[in-house]
Design an enzyme around this catalytic site. Structure first.
Site, PDB file in Angstrom:
ATOM      1  N   ASP A 188      13.328 -15.020 -22.114  1.00  0.00           N
ATOM      2  CA  ASP A 188      13.957 -15.139 -23.425  1.00  0.00           C
ATOM      3  C   ASP A 188      13.229 -14.209 -24.381  1.00  0.00           C
ATOM      4  O   ASP A 188      12.029 -14.368 -24.623  1.00  0.00           O
ATOM      5  CB  ASP A 188      13.886 -16.584 -23.934  1.00  0.00           C
ATOM      6  CG  ASP A 188      14.535 -16.734 -25.309  1.00  0.00           C
ATOM      7  OD1 ASP A 188      15.758 -16.543 -25.414  1.00  0.00           O
ATOM      8  OD2 ASP A 188      13.794 -17.028 -26.276  1.00  0.00           O
ATOM      9  N   GLU A 273      18.994 -12.108 -21.037  1.00  0.00           N
ATOM     10  CA  GLU A 273      20.208 -12.349 -21.804  1.00  0.00           C
ATOM     11  C   GLU A 273      20.809 -11.019 -22.230  1.00  0.00           C
ATOM     12  O   GLU A 273      20.092 -10.088 -22.612  1.00  0.00           O
ATOM     13  CB  GLU A 273      19.901 -13.202 -23.039  1.00  0.00           C
ATOM     14  CG  GLU A 273      21.139 -13.729 -23.739  1.00  0.00           C
ATOM     15  CD  GLU A 273      20.786 -14.705 -24.839  1.00  0.00           C
ATOM     16  OE1 GLU A 273      21.704 -15.279 -25.432  1.00  0.00           O
ATOM     17  OE2 GLU A 273      19.577 -14.886 -25.111  1.00  0.00           O
ATOM     18  N   ASP A 355      12.136 -21.664 -27.263  1.00  0.00           N
ATOM     19  CA  ASP A 355      12.125 -20.464 -26.434  1.00  0.00           C
ATOM     20  C   ASP A 355      11.930 -20.796 -24.954  1.00  0.00           C
ATOM     21  O   ASP A 355      12.578 -20.191 -24.093  1.00  0.00           O
ATOM     22  CB  ASP A 355      11.021 -19.520 -26.910  1.00  0.00           C
ATOM     23  CG  ASP A 355      11.245 -19.051 -28.338  1.00  0.00           C
ATOM     24  OD1 ASP A 355      12.422 -18.982 -28.743  1.00  0.00           O
ATOM     25  OD2 ASP A 355      10.256 -18.756 -29.039  1.00  0.00           O
TER      26      ASP A 355
END
Length: 398
Positions: A188, A273, A355
Site C-alpha cells: 500500500d 494498487e 495502511d
C-alpha cells in the site's frame, strides 16, 4: 524469460573542450533535424499525406546539400538518423493512443542528448571513442560493464546541472530468474510511510524534496532576481537550482532502486494498487507530497525488475475498497476520510491500522486474481450489479 536482458549502464564523463564543443554541435543538429522533420510531417498530415521514416531520411539527405543547412554534414550522421527514428516512434505511440502528438524540441528546456549505434563509436579495452573525435572519452567507471559484453548503443547527454553522462546499452548475462518461492506481499503506497507491506512493515518516506526545500527556495529566489536572457549570472543561478533538483532526484532514485530490488528478491508475487497518479496530483494539498514520493517511478521499477527476475506483479483495480474493507470479516465501512489512520470494524470489532489493513486486502485480492482471475470489487446491491475485474497481471515468461 530470456537468458540475457539488455541493460543500460550510465556513467559520468568529463569531455575536453574540443569534445564538449563537438557534442554541443551534435545536440543542436539533432534538435534542428527533429524539429524540421516534425514540421514537415505536420504539414503533410494537414494535406492528408503520410510521411514515414524513409521519407524524412530522404529529406535529411536533401537538407545537407543545401547551403543553409550544410553544417549538418559536419557532425556524425548516426545521431541525426536516430532522432528521425525516435520521431517515428513518437508518432506510432500517438497513433496507438499511448502518447500525445509529438512536440517540438526547445533549445533551453529539451533534453540535450545524442544516440550513437555501433557504427558510430569504437569500444576497445575499456575506452570509448565516438565518431568525429580523435581521443576517447574520459569516463569515470563507477562499476564495470558485464564481462564479455560490448555496447550496442551509446547515448551521450548533458543535464540541466551541466553534468555529462554516457549510457551504454548491452546484454547482462548476470540477470537471471530467481528461484520460485511461495511468498507474496501486498503493498500500500502512502505519504507518511512510503510503502506499507502486508507483513506489517512500514518503510518511512525519506521526503528528499522537503529536506532540501530551504536550499531550493533560496536558490530559486536568487534566480528570480537575475535579468532574463543569456547572461552569465543568470546561467550560474540556473545551474545552482538545477544541481539541487538533481541531488533530490538522484537520492530519490537510489532509495527506490534499493527498495524495489529488495521487494522483488524476497517475494514471488507482488501486489500493488493501480493508482491514477496524474489525477491525484490535481489535489493541490497533496500534489507536492505525492510528487516527492514518486509512486509512478516505483511502479515502473517493480514492473521491469519483476520481468527480469521471474516474479509476478499484480495491479489491483483502483476502485477496490482496500482501506474501507475489514480484512478480518469483510465488512465495508461507508466513509473513510484520509485523516482516519486507525479504525474499528463495526461488524467484528477488530481495530485496524488503515495502511496495514489495505496492504492485507490488496494481497488477498491479488492472489485471487493470479489464481483464478476473479474480480475483487464487491457485488453491487442493485440487481444486475457489476463486479468489475480491471486487473493487470505481469506474469513471468516460461
Amino acid at each position: 524469460m530470456t537468458t540475457h536482458v539488455k541493460r543500460a549502464f550510465k556513467y559520468r564523463f568529463y569531455p575536453t573542450d574540443a569534445q564538449a564543443a563537438e557534442l554541443s554541435r551534435t545536440f543542436g543538429c539533432v534538435r534542428k533535424v527533429y524539429n524540421m522533420a516534425l514540421a514537415a510531417r505536420t504539414k503533410a498530415w494537414a494535406r492528408q499525406e503520410r510521411v514515414n521514416y524513409n521519407a524524412t531520411s530522404a529529406m535529411l539527405t536533401a537538407w545537407k546539400k543545401t547551403e543553409e543547412l550544410a553544417y549538418l554534414s559536419e557532425v556524425s550522421s548516426v545521431p541525426l538518423q536516430q532522432c528521425l527514428r525516435h520521431l517515428q516512434g513518437a508518432f506510432v505511440n500517438f497513433w496507438e493512443k499511448r502518447g500525445k502528438y509529438p512536440r517540438f524540441k526547445s533549445r533551453k528546456k529539451s533534453r540535450r542528448s545524442a544516440e550513437y549505434t555501433s557504427s558510430a563509436f569504437r569500444y576497445r579495452n575499456g575506452t570509448l571513442t565516438l565518431a568525429k573525435m580523435k581521443d576517447p572519452l574520459h569516463i569515470v567507471w563507477s562499476r564495470p560493464l558485464p564481462e564479455g559484453s560490448v555496447p550496442t548503443t551509446v547515448t551521450v547527454s548533458q543535464d540541466a546541472a551541466g553534468r555529462w553522462c554516457v549510457s551504454m546499452l548491452c546484454e547482462d548475462p548476470s540477470v537471471k530468474s530467481l528461484p520460485v518461492t511461495d511468498v507474496a506481499v501486498g503493498i500500500d503506497a502512502g505519504i507518511t510511510s512510503l510503502v506499507t507491506l502486508s507483513t506489517g512493515e512500514k518503510v518511512t518516506n525519506p521526503k528528499f524534496e522537503r529536506k532540501d526545500r530551504v536550499r531550493l527556495a533560496k536558490a530559486q529566489r536568487e534566480l528570480s532576481r537575475k535579468a532574463k536572457g543569456d547572461g552569465a549570472n543568470r546561467a550560474r543561478a540556473r545551474r545552482k537550482v538545477a544541481r539541487i533538483h538533481a541531488r533530490i532526484a538522484d537520492r530519490r532514485r537510489d532509495h527506490l532502486h534499493k527498495l524495489t530490488t529488495r521487494l522483488v528478491r524476497e517475494n514471488q508475487t507482488i501486489v500493488i494498487e493501480d493508482l491514477t497518479v496524474r489525477t491525484m496530483l490535481k489535489n493541490h494539498s497533496l500534489a507536492r507530497a505525492i510528487s516527492d514520493a514518486s509512486w509512478t517511478m516505483m511502479r515502473g521499477m517493480l514492473e521491469y525488475k519483476a520481468a527480469w527476475y521471474g516474479r509476478d506483479l499484480v495491479a489491483v483495480d483502483r476502485w477496490f475498497p482496500s482501506s474501507k474493507l475489514c480484512s478480518a470479516c469483510g465488512t465495508i465501512t461507508e466513509r473513510m476520510p484520509l485523516n482516519v489512520r486507525n479504525w474499528t470494524c463495526e461488524g467484528c470489532g477488530t481495530t485496524h491500522d488503515r495502511d496495514v489493513n489495505a496492504a492485507i486486502n490488496l494481497k488477498a485480492a491479488g492472489l485471487a486474481v493470479s489464481v483464478c482471475g476473479a474480480g475483487v470489487r464487491p457485488q453491487r446491491s442493485t440487481p444486475g450489479g457489476q463486479s468489475a475485474t480491471k486487473q493487470k497481471t505481469s506474469q513471468r515468461e516460461p
